[in-house]
Write a protein that holds these residues in place. Structure first.
Motif, PDB file in Angstrom:
ATOM      1  N   HIS A 108       0.837  -1.206   0.000  1.00 36.24           N
ATOM      2  CA  HIS A 108       0.000   0.000   0.000  1.00 36.24           C
ATOM      3  C   HIS A 108       0.866   1.249   0.000  1.00 36.24           C
ATOM      4  N   TRP A 109       1.561   1.498  -1.069  1.00 28.90           N
ATOM      5  CA  TRP A 109       2.354   2.720  -1.200  1.00 28.90           C
ATOM      6  C   TRP A 109       1.540   3.685  -2.059  1.00 28.90           C
ATOM      7  N   THR A 110       0.565   4.333  -1.419  1.00 29.95           N
ATOM      8  CA  THR A 110      -0.417   5.150  -2.133  1.00 29.95           C
ATOM      9  C   THR A 110      -0.425   6.555  -1.570  1.00 29.95           C
ATOM     10  N   TRP A 111      -0.378   7.546  -2.466  1.00 25.23           N
ATOM     11  CA  TRP A 111      -0.328   8.935  -2.038  1.00 25.23           C
ATOM     12  C   TRP A 111      -1.438   9.767  -2.690  1.00 25.23           C
ATOM     13  N   GLN A 112      -2.596   9.150  -2.921  1.00 26.41           N
ATOM     14  CA  GLN A 112      -3.743   9.880  -3.456  1.00 26.41           C
ATOM     15  C   GLN A 112      -4.952   9.564  -2.609  1.00 26.41           C
ATOM     16  N   GLY A 113      -5.599  10.590  -2.094  1.00 25.72           N
ATOM     17  CA  GLY A 113      -6.772  10.431  -1.246  1.00 25.72           C
ATOM     18  C   GLY A 113      -6.388  10.455   0.224  1.00 25.72           C
ATOM     19  N   ALA A 114      -7.224  11.063   1.024  1.00 29.52           N
ATOM     20  CA  ALA A 114      -6.911  11.259   2.447  1.00 29.52           C
ATOM     21  C   ALA A 114      -6.708   9.940   3.186  1.00 29.52           C
ATOM     22  N   ILE A 115      -7.639   9.024   3.061  1.00 24.98           N
ATOM     23  CA  ILE A 115      -7.540   7.759   3.796  1.00 24.98           C
ATOM     24  C   ILE A 115      -6.350   6.936   3.311  1.00 24.98           C
ATOM     25  N   PRO A 116      -6.166   6.746   2.003  1.00 24.28           N
ATOM     26  CA  PRO A 116      -4.979   5.999   1.567  1.00 24.28           C
ATOM     27  C   PRO A 116      -3.667   6.627   2.046  1.00 24.28           C
ATOM     28  N   LEU A 159      -8.321   5.353  17.262  1.00 25.00           N
ATOM     29  CA  LEU A 159      -8.232   4.151  16.426  1.00 25.00           C
ATOM     30  C   LEU A 159      -9.601   3.773  15.869  1.00 25.00           C
ATOM     31  N   LEU A 160     -10.631   3.862  16.700  1.00 27.64           N
ATOM     32  CA  LEU A 160     -11.980   3.552  16.209  1.00 27.64           C
ATOM     33  C   LEU A 160     -12.448   4.550  15.162  1.00 27.64           C
ATOM     34  N   LEU A 161     -12.171   5.815  15.380  1.00 28.38           N
ATOM     35  CA  LEU A 161     -12.548   6.826  14.390  1.00 28.38           C
ATOM     36  C   LEU A 161     -11.834   6.583  13.062  1.00 28.38           C
ATOM     37  N   PHE A 162     -10.578   6.188  13.131  1.00 21.82           N
ATOM     38  CA  PHE A 162      -9.832   5.877  11.903  1.00 21.82           C
ATOM     39  C   PHE A 162     -10.436   4.662  11.217  1.00 21.82           C
ATOM     40  N   ALA A 163     -10.800   3.644  11.984  1.00 20.22           N
ATOM     41  CA  ALA A 163     -11.434   2.452  11.409  1.00 20.22           C
ATOM     42  C   ALA A 163     -12.757   2.822  10.738  1.00 20.22           C
ATOM     43  N   ILE A 164     -13.532   3.659  11.388  1.00 22.88           N
ATOM     44  CA  ILE A 164     -14.824   4.097  10.820  1.00 22.88           C
ATOM     45  C   ILE A 164     -14.587   4.921   9.541  1.00 22.88           C
ATOM     46  N   ALA A 165     -13.588   5.788   9.559  1.00 20.13           N
ATOM     47  CA  ALA A 165     -13.277   6.591   8.375  1.00 20.13           C
ATOM     48  C   ALA A 165     -12.880   5.689   7.207  1.00 20.13           C
ATOM     49  N   ILE A 166     -12.086   4.665   7.497  1.00 18.27           N
ATOM     50  CA  ILE A 166     -11.701   3.718   6.431  1.00 18.27           C
ATOM     51  C   ILE A 166     -12.953   3.011   5.897  1.00 18.27           C
ATOM     52  N   ALA A 167     -13.830   2.578   6.797  1.00 18.71           N
ATOM     53  CA  ALA A 167     -15.047   1.888   6.371  1.00 18.71           C
ATOM     54  C   ALA A 167     -15.883   2.781   5.473  1.00 18.71           C
ATOM     55  N   PHE A 168     -16.069   4.051   5.853  1.00 19.19           N
ATOM     56  CA  PHE A 168     -16.848   4.965   5.025  1.00 19.19           C
ATOM     57  C   PHE A 168     -16.161   5.212   3.683  1.00 19.19           C
ATOM     58  N   MET A 224      -3.269   8.346   4.792  1.00 17.51           N
ATOM     59  CA  MET A 224      -3.181   8.068   6.221  1.00 17.51           C
ATOM     60  C   MET A 224      -2.761   6.622   6.478  1.00 17.51           C
ATOM     61  N   VAL A 225      -3.264   5.697   5.677  1.00 11.35           N
ATOM     62  CA  VAL A 225      -2.888   4.283   5.842  1.00 11.35           C
ATOM     63  C   VAL A 225      -1.401   4.103   5.534  1.00 11.35           C
ATOM     64  N   THR A 226      -0.932   4.669   4.423  1.00 11.17           N
ATOM     65  CA  THR A 226       0.484   4.560   4.075  1.00 11.17           C
ATOM     66  C   THR A 226       1.348   5.224   5.141  1.00 11.17           C
ATOM     67  N   SER A 227       0.921   6.374   5.631  1.00  8.07           N
ATOM     68  CA  SER A 227       1.664   7.072   6.687  1.00  8.07           C
ATOM     69  C   SER A 227       1.730   6.249   7.965  1.00  8.07           C
ATOM     70  N   LEU A 228       0.639   5.558   8.290  1.00 14.95           N
ATOM     71  CA  LEU A 228       0.650   4.667   9.451  1.00 14.95           C
ATOM     72  C   LEU A 228       1.698   3.580   9.263  1.00 14.95           C
ATOM     73  N   GLY A 229       1.787   3.025   8.066  1.00 13.89           N
ATOM     74  CA  GLY A 229       2.790   2.003   7.788  1.00 13.89           C
ATOM     75  C   GLY A 229       4.203   2.533   7.982  1.00 13.89           C
ATOM     76  N   ILE A 230       4.461   3.719   7.476  1.00 17.10           N
ATOM     77  CA  ILE A 230       5.781   4.340   7.647  1.00 17.10           C
ATOM     78  C   ILE A 230       6.078   4.541   9.129  1.00 17.10           C
ATOM     79  N   ALA A 231       5.105   5.073   9.866  1.00 13.08           N
ATOM     80  CA  ALA A 231       5.301   5.322  11.300  1.00 13.08           C
ATOM     81  C   ALA A 231       5.590   4.036  12.059  1.00 13.08           C
ATOM     82  N   GLN A 232       4.893   2.968  11.704  1.00 11.04           N
ATOM     83  CA  GLN A 232       5.099   1.697  12.396  1.00 11.04           C
ATOM     84  C   GLN A 232       6.479   1.110  12.098  1.00 11.04           C
TER      85      GLN A 232
END
Length: 127
Positions: free
Chosen positions: A60-68, A114-123, A70-78
């Motif tokens: 998931h090396w994606t840099w288009q769209g807010a949620i993608p 974490l729950l808000l992020f999960a909900i945002a991903i779901a939406f 954020m997901v890629t940034s989470l991976g980098i942070a981890q």
């Protein structure tokens, strides 16, 4: 594959977020055990971060769209967190020994995010 990784992150964030909310004291105990193992505990914590982060970055090396982004940034942070735990375990131990690490409210606040992020991903995926 990117959608699958977003679902994977959503599930992880939802489960860990709920756990942080309803069992914050268990997380305090968990990190106390890790701290009690010293540098080995810091490295064990690093493996937890690396497993999530490496999977995200591998697929998931994606840099288009807010949620993608954020997901890629989470991976980098981890992955960075894991690198610190492996290369500088003393520093990792210091962060695990902060006063917030011993305060259940801190875990509950983290759980909400974490729950808000999960909900945002779901939406983002199905909304």
């Amino acid at each position: 594959m990117e959608r699958a990784i977003e679902i994977y992150v959503m599930i992880n964030c939802a489960v860990i977020g709920i756990s942080h909310l309803v069992k914050a004291n268990a997380w305090i105990d968990f990190f106390a055990v890790l701290r009690s193992y010293g540098k080995a505990g810091a490295i064990a914590n690093g493996f937890l971060s690396l497993s999530l982060g490496a999977i995200i970055l591998a697929f998931h090396w994606t840099w288009q769209g807010a949620i993608p982004i954020m997901v890629t940034s989470l991976g980098i942070a981890q992955v960075i967190k894991a690198l610190v735990a492996f290369a500088l375990p003393e520093l990792s131990l210091k962060t695990m020994d902060r006063p917030m690490a011993k305060n259940p409210v801190g875990y509950q606040i983290g759980g909400v995010f974490l729950l808000l992020f999960a909900i945002a991903i779901a939406f983002s995926l199905w909304g």
